[in-house]
Design a protein around this motif. Structure first.
Motif, PDB file in Angstrom:
ATOM      1  N   PRO A   1     -14.682 -20.690  41.869  1.00 14.98           N
ATOM      2  CA  PRO A   1     -15.569 -19.834  41.067  1.00 14.98           C
ATOM      3  C   PRO A   1     -16.737 -19.326  41.904  1.00 14.98           C
ATOM      4  O   PRO A   1     -17.340 -20.075  42.684  1.00 14.98           O
ATOM      5  CB  PRO A   1     -16.078 -20.793  39.969  1.00 14.98           C
ATOM      6  CG  PRO A   1     -15.310 -22.060  40.114  1.00 14.98           C
ATOM      7  CD  PRO A   1     -14.825 -22.110  41.526  1.00 14.98           C
ATOM      8  N   PHE A   2     -17.041 -18.050  41.747  1.00 12.62           N
ATOM      9  CA  PHE A   2     -18.221 -17.445  42.372  1.00 12.62           C
ATOM     10  C   PHE A   2     -19.150 -16.948  41.274  1.00 12.62           C
ATOM     11  O   PHE A   2     -18.702 -16.500  40.217  1.00 12.62           O
ATOM     12  CB  PHE A   2     -17.822 -16.273  43.274  1.00 12.62           C
ATOM     13  CG  PHE A   2     -16.861 -16.629  44.364  1.00 12.62           C
ATOM     14  CD1 PHE A   2     -17.178 -17.578  45.317  1.00 12.62           C
ATOM     15  CD2 PHE A   2     -15.619 -16.007  44.447  1.00 12.62           C
ATOM     16  CE1 PHE A   2     -16.291 -17.917  46.328  1.00 12.62           C
ATOM     17  CE2 PHE A   2     -14.721 -16.324  45.452  1.00 12.62           C
ATOM     18  CZ  PHE A   2     -15.058 -17.285  46.395  1.00 12.62           C
ATOM     19  N   ASP A   3     -20.458 -17.026  41.523  1.00  9.35           N
ATOM     20  CA  ASP A   3     -21.405 -16.491  40.552  1.00  9.35           C
ATOM     21  C   ASP A   3     -21.640 -15.010  40.837  1.00  9.35           C
ATOM     22  O   ASP A   3     -20.999 -14.409  41.707  1.00  9.35           O
ATOM     23  CB  ASP A   3     -22.708 -17.294  40.543  1.00  9.35           C
ATOM     24  CG  ASP A   3     -23.471 -17.234  41.872  1.00  9.35           C
ATOM     25  OD1 ASP A   3     -23.212 -16.311  42.678  1.00  9.35           O
ATOM     26  OD2 ASP A   3     -24.330 -18.106  42.087  1.00  9.35           O
ATOM     27  N   HIS A   4     -22.580 -14.402  40.111  1.00 10.47           N
ATOM     28  CA  HIS A   4     -22.819 -12.961  40.250  1.00 10.47           C
ATOM     29  C   HIS A   4     -23.389 -12.600  41.620  1.00 10.47           C
ATOM     30  O   HIS A   4     -23.332 -11.434  42.022  1.00 10.47           O
ATOM     31  CB  HIS A   4     -23.750 -12.470  39.143  1.00 10.47           C
ATOM     32  CG  HIS A   4     -23.122 -12.519  37.780  1.00 10.47           C
ATOM     33  ND1 HIS A   4     -22.051 -11.734  37.435  1.00 10.47           N
ATOM     34  CD2 HIS A   4     -23.399 -13.277  36.683  1.00 10.47           C
ATOM     35  CE1 HIS A   4     -21.703 -11.982  36.180  1.00 10.47           C
ATOM     36  NE2 HIS A   4     -22.501 -12.919  35.710  1.00 10.47           N
ATOM     37  N   ALA A   5     -23.916 -13.585  42.332  1.00 18.29           N
ATOM     38  CA  ALA A   5     -24.441 -13.338  43.678  1.00 18.29           C
ATOM     39  C   ALA A   5     -23.420 -13.705  44.756  1.00 18.29           C
ATOM     40  O   ALA A   5     -23.765 -13.780  45.931  1.00 18.29           O
ATOM     41  CB  ALA A   5     -25.734 -14.126  43.883  1.00 18.29           C
ATOM     42  N   ASP A   6     -22.160 -13.953  44.346  1.00 13.01           N
ATOM     43  CA  ASP A   6     -21.066 -14.284  45.264  1.00 13.01           C
ATOM     44  C   ASP A   6     -21.249 -15.649  45.926  1.00 13.01           C
ATOM     45  O   ASP A   6     -20.723 -15.912  46.998  1.00 13.01           O
ATOM     46  CB  ASP A   6     -20.899 -13.208  46.339  1.00 13.01           C
ATOM     47  CG  ASP A   6     -19.555 -13.322  47.067  1.00 13.01           C
ATOM     48  OD1 ASP A   6     -18.542 -13.610  46.397  1.00 13.01           O
ATOM     49  OD2 ASP A   6     -19.528 -13.154  48.297  1.00 13.01           O
ATOM     50  N   ARG A   7     -21.992 -16.535  45.268  1.00 10.26           N
ATOM     51  CA  ARG A   7     -22.109 -17.914  45.747  1.00 10.26           C
ATOM     52  C   ARG A   7     -21.114 -18.794  45.003  1.00 10.26           C
ATOM     53  O   ARG A   7     -20.769 -18.517  43.846  1.00 10.26           O
ATOM     54  CB  ARG A   7     -23.534 -18.425  45.518  1.00 10.26           C
ATOM     55  CG  ARG A   7     -24.606 -17.670  46.291  1.00 10.26           C
ATOM     56  CD  ARG A   7     -25.997 -18.044  45.823  1.00 10.26           C
ATOM     57  NE  ARG A   7     -26.171 -17.745  44.392  1.00 10.26           N
ATOM     58  CZ  ARG A   7     -27.347 -17.595  43.800  1.00 10.26           C
ATOM     59  NH1 ARG A   7     -28.458 -17.720  44.491  1.00 10.26           N
ATOM     60  NH2 ARG A   7     -27.414 -17.327  42.502  1.00 10.26           N
TER      61      ARG A   7
ATOM     62  N   THR B   1      -2.526 -12.888  41.844  1.00 10.68           N
ATOM     63  CA  THR B   1      -3.214 -14.145  42.106  1.00 10.68           C
ATOM     64  C   THR B   1      -4.198 -13.950  43.261  1.00 10.68           C
ATOM     65  O   THR B   1      -3.827 -13.371  44.282  1.00 10.68           O
ATOM     66  CB  THR B   1      -2.194 -15.241  42.486  1.00 10.68           C
ATOM     67  OG1 THR B   1      -1.307 -15.430  41.375  1.00 10.68           O
ATOM     68  CG2 THR B   1      -2.878 -16.552  42.803  1.00 10.68           C
ATOM     69  N   PRO B   2      -5.467 -14.420  43.121  1.00 12.90           N
ATOM     70  CA  PRO B   2      -6.027 -15.196  42.018  1.00 12.90           C
ATOM     71  C   PRO B   2      -6.813 -14.393  40.985  1.00 12.90           C
ATOM     72  O   PRO B   2      -7.414 -14.980  40.097  1.00 12.90           O
ATOM     73  CB  PRO B   2      -6.956 -16.158  42.745  1.00 12.90           C
ATOM     74  CG  PRO B   2      -7.507 -15.305  43.856  1.00 12.90           C
ATOM     75  CD  PRO B   2      -6.357 -14.420  44.290  1.00 12.90           C
ATOM     76  N   ALA B   3      -6.818 -13.066  41.103  1.00 10.01           N
ATOM     77  CA  ALA B   3      -7.616 -12.270  40.164  1.00 10.01           C
ATOM     78  C   ALA B   3      -7.178 -12.516  38.725  1.00 10.01           C
ATOM     79  O   ALA B   3      -8.012 -12.592  37.812  1.00 10.01           O
ATOM     80  CB  ALA B   3      -7.513 -10.788  40.511  1.00 10.01           C
ATOM     81  N   GLY B   4      -5.854 -12.658  38.514  1.00 13.03           N
ATOM     82  CA  GLY B   4      -5.345 -12.865  37.171  1.00 13.03           C
ATOM     83  C   GLY B   4      -5.801 -14.166  36.555  1.00 13.03           C
ATOM     84  O   GLY B   4      -6.279 -14.207  35.412  1.00 13.03           O
ATOM     85  N   VAL B   5      -5.661 -15.261  37.302  1.00 17.91           N
ATOM     86  CA  VAL B   5      -6.062 -16.555  36.749  1.00 17.91           C
ATOM     87  C   VAL B   5      -7.573 -16.616  36.549  1.00 17.91           C
ATOM     88  O   VAL B   5      -8.065 -17.212  35.585  1.00 17.91           O
ATOM     89  CB  VAL B   5      -5.557 -17.715  37.634  1.00 17.91           C
ATOM     90  CG1 VAL B   5      -6.281 -17.795  38.964  1.00 17.91           C
ATOM     91  CG2 VAL B   5      -5.679 -19.047  36.895  1.00 17.91           C
ATOM     92  N   LYS B   6      -8.325 -15.961  37.424  1.00 17.76           N
ATOM     93  CA  LYS B   6      -9.777 -15.945  37.257  1.00 17.76           C
ATOM     94  C   LYS B   6     -10.177 -15.184  35.991  1.00 17.76           C
ATOM     95  O   LYS B   6     -11.066 -15.624  35.239  1.00 17.76           O
ATOM     96  CB  LYS B   6     -10.452 -15.337  38.491  1.00 17.76           C
ATOM     97  CG  LYS B   6     -10.499 -16.262  39.686  1.00 17.76           C
ATOM     98  CD  LYS B   6     -11.406 -15.723  40.783  1.00 17.76           C
ATOM     99  CE  LYS B   6     -11.872 -16.832  41.698  1.00 17.76           C
ATOM    100  NZ  LYS B   6     -12.886 -16.402  42.667  1.00 17.76           N
TER     101      LYS B   6
ATOM    102  N   ALA C   1      -4.962 -20.289  45.355  1.00 15.29           N
ATOM    103  CA  ALA C   1      -5.785 -19.751  44.265  1.00 15.29           C
ATOM    104  C   ALA C   1      -7.264 -19.835  44.586  1.00 15.29           C
ATOM    105  O   ALA C   1      -8.072 -19.112  44.002  1.00 15.29           O
ATOM    106  CB  ALA C   1      -5.495 -20.492  42.963  1.00 15.29           C
ATOM    107  N   GLY C   2      -7.624 -20.694  45.519  1.00 15.42           N
ATOM    108  CA  GLY C   2      -9.024 -20.884  45.876  1.00 15.42           C
ATOM    109  C   GLY C   2      -9.562 -19.887  46.879  1.00 15.42           C
ATOM    110  O   GLY C   2     -10.695 -20.046  47.346  1.00 15.42           O
ATOM    111  N   GLU C   3      -8.772 -18.854  47.212  1.00 14.77           N
ATOM    112  CA  GLU C   3      -9.202 -17.830  48.165  1.00 14.77           C
ATOM    113  C   GLU C   3      -9.715 -18.454  49.466  1.00 14.77           C
ATOM    114  O   GLU C   3     -10.758 -18.078  50.009  1.00 14.77           O
ATOM    115  CB  GLU C   3     -10.266 -16.928  47.543  1.00 14.77           C
ATOM    116  CG  GLU C   3      -9.759 -16.119  46.350  1.00 14.77           C
ATOM    117  CD  GLU C   3     -10.848 -15.361  45.624  1.00 14.77           C
ATOM    118  OE1 GLU C   3     -11.183 -14.235  46.030  1.00 14.77           O
ATOM    119  OE2 GLU C   3     -11.367 -15.921  44.629  1.00 14.77           O
ATOM    120  N   ALA C   4      -8.949 -19.414  49.961  1.00 15.81           N
ATOM    121  CA  ALA C   4      -9.400 -20.208  51.105  1.00 15.81           C
ATOM    122  C   ALA C   4      -9.747 -19.368  52.318  1.00 15.81           C
ATOM    123  O   ALA C   4     -10.677 -19.694  53.069  1.00 15.81           O
ATOM    124  CB  ALA C   4      -8.329 -21.234  51.466  1.00 15.81           C
ATOM    125  N   SER C   5      -9.027 -18.269  52.523  1.00 15.53           N
ATOM    126  CA  SER C   5      -9.263 -17.467  53.723  1.00 15.53           C
ATOM    127  C   SER C   5     -10.622 -16.773  53.709  1.00 15.53           C
ATOM    128  O   SER C   5     -11.093 -16.304  54.745  1.00 15.53           O
ATOM    129  CB  SER C   5      -8.163 -16.416  53.885  1.00 15.53           C
ATOM    130  OG  SER C   5      -8.135 -15.534  52.779  1.00 15.53           O
TER     131      SER C   5
END
Length: 310
Positions: free
Chosen positions: A21-27, A256-261, A54-58
């Motif tokens: 999960p990222f917040d609105h500031a991309d943290r 994935t992962p936009a859909g699950v998010k 799914a964790g966008e590891a890259s």
């Protein structure tokens, strides 16, 4: 950490590959991560995966990876095992990520077949052996040819599995006959786990031990019910429950992962934000996904409501 290395009974059921999960500031949003973890624990999951597909590891920095793994370990407090993604197509980088995951308290690492550079099978064997030689952690191999353009051949898998440190395979190859074909050639404690939600039920019915899943982030209770009914020999019920998931699974797996998010954001669990090159769903895809969630019967799916306790 897991002790001894041969103890693999915990690799069972549906194990969610958690989005970051990222917040609105991309943290990185650790409060939202806590909600995701607690929801899996409440559903009876045995483990969760962080910093993987799914964790966008890259897109995660090394510091962010360390923070996520440490936070997940702290949230779990021994109630579930934490599997950390630590793969790379550079062996020295994979070793570094594995050692950092161990230092952060992970119970095991998930190590993907090197992507893009297409090593030969002897290269894959040497790559994974170098990682194993660098850590005391159990290693789960990840075979996903659609992303790596190189499969982990059965013979290579069998050679690696001779060493107890290699405890399982996340199998994203889509070959549902693999458990039946390989079971007699692998150690009894080696776990074969589906890495493809579309074929997970068949994979499990053919002798697989677990599913490392994306869709179970959205419907953890339903996924665990599918697994429980299958293990009790209630294949017809498991199939019926799986059928209710098909429209949602198609929506989630397409992007994935936009859909699950986005699905989890509809449940009030996290912000749907992604990092480039992943972008959020467009409006038609959002509408289709929202409809797919809405048609899942609450009596079947269990609580699809946000956990606001954190």
């Amino acid at each position: 950490m897991i002790s001894p290395l041969t103890a693999t009974a915990w690799l069972t059921g549906y194990i969610s590959d958690l989005p970051t999960p990222f917040d609105h500031a991309d943290r990185v949003d650790l409060r939202a991560l806590g909600r995701l973890c607690e929801r899996q624990i409440a559903a009876g999951a045995s483990a969760v995966v962080v910093c993987e597909t799914a964790g966008e590891a890259s897109t995660l920095s090394t510091a962010e990876r360390d923070m996520i793994i440490r936070a997940a370990v702290e949230i779990a407090s021994g109630r579930v095992r934490i599997i950390a993604g630590a793969g790379s197509n550079c062996t020295s980088r994979a070793i570094e990520l594995t050692r950092r995951a161990e230092a952060a308290g992970a119970d095991a690492v998930l190590s993907v077949v090197p992507y893009y550079n297409k090593p030969m099978q002897n290269g894959l064997y040497a790559h994974f052996w170098a990682i194993a030689d660098s850590t005391e952690l159990p290693i789960i191999l990840h075979d996903i040819p659609a992303r790596t353009v190189r499969e982990l051949a059965d013979d290579t898998l069998i050679r690696l599995a001779e060493t107890k440190q290699f405890i399982g395979l996340r199998d994203g190859a889509g070959d549902v006959t693999r458990p039946m074909r390989l079971r007699s050639m692998l150690p009894q404690n080696f776990r074969l786990m589906s890495g493809n939600d579309a074929t997970a039920l068949t994979y499990l019915a053919e002798g697989g031990d677990a599913s490392i899943s994306i869709i179970s982030n959205v419907t953890p209770d339903l996924c665990q019910a599918i697994f429980a009914n299958l293990r009790l020999g209630r294949l017809q019920i498991a199939r019926y429950l799986q059928k209710t998931l098909v429209p949602l699974e198609c929506c989630v797996s397409n992007d994935t992962p936009a859909g699950v998010k986005y699905a989890l954001s509809l449940l009030g669990l996290m912000d749907p934000g992604t990092r480039l090159p992943i972008v959020p769903l467009d409006d038609p895809a959002k509408a289709t996904l929202a409809k797919a969630i809405a048609v899942i019967d609450d009596d079947l799916a269990g609580p699809l409501k946000p956990d606001t306790s954190l």
